[in-house]
Design an enzyme around this catalytic site. Sequence first.
Site, PDB file in Angstrom:
ATOM      1  N   GLY A  33      46.411  38.501  40.709  1.00 29.53           N
ATOM      2  CA  GLY A  33      46.799  39.760  41.336  1.00 29.53           C
ATOM      3  C   GLY A  33      46.103  40.944  40.711  1.00 29.53           C
ATOM      4  CG  ASN A  34      45.238  44.269  42.767  1.00 27.54           C
ATOM      5  OD1 ASN A  34      45.992  45.211  42.970  1.00 27.54           O
ATOM      6  ND2 ASN A  34      44.785  43.498  43.750  1.00 27.54           N
ATOM      7  CB  SER A  35      47.617  46.958  37.942  1.00 31.13           C
ATOM      8  OG  SER A  35      46.318  47.492  37.868  1.00 31.13           O
TER       9      SER A  35
END
Length: 239
Positions: A33-35
Amino acid sequence: LSSGTRMGPLTGRKVLISAGGTREPLDPVRFLGNSSSGKQGVALAAAARRAGAEVTLLAAHMDVAPPAGVKVIPTPTAADLQAAVTKQAPSHDVLIMAAAVADYRPESVAEAKMKKGPGENSLTLTLVENPDILAEAVAKRNAKRRPSQRKKPRPRLIAGFAAETGDKEHSVLEYGQAKLEKKQCDLLFVNDVSGGAGFGRDDNAVTILALDQDTPVAEVAGSKDDVAETMIRTIADRL
Ligand code: CTP
Ligand code: CA
């Protein structure tokens, strides 16, 4: 007009907005995922709603709740988002790709939870590139264009985001301009993330570039709500 629809610059318009960060599954309980928090996309959805639009939010993983009065379609992965954009875009006047789409996904998804192998102290994953949803939406819209028709097919306006850092060779705006030319979207919201600005925060600083213009359309800094307001006004002016 449905109940709750206000009169504004986008009354009678349908706006499709993607928000949040995609999560690319590795196995039933793990993902890459990413932030991305989804805050800017949610602020855009709220601003479009305030401007009178009928809003559909394609929601990847978000840390914030979607605004009231907006239709929400969950799109956890890039593949889900691609399918939803393909289906929804032709019935919307505006598409804004605010989601942080994973550039790559694991080549295969394990059916069962992955186990640690005995004596294995490293793991190599093979990733494959995800489709460029924004570029694809532009290409599909442009393919429908007929020179005899003055009115553009839907979505009449397609906007993307670019979070960039400058380096020795090129400035943030130069990278933004290059991305705009590559994606061919009508508007690009360029974000300088050199100092960690943008991601997860409540404020943002954005330069708005347009495909049909050599100089920036607008520069805006402030809360993500203020920035969204200017973005939506810019879009409404150009429809
Ligand atoms: N985007 C998309 N599909 C992808 C990747 C990005 O639709 N697979 C969209 C994003 O939602 C954003 C815009 O394209 O609106 C720019 O994303 P960005 O990550 O900055 O561009 P990339 O083409 O992925 O280039 P980079 O190598 O800089 O990550
Ligand atoms: Ca990317």
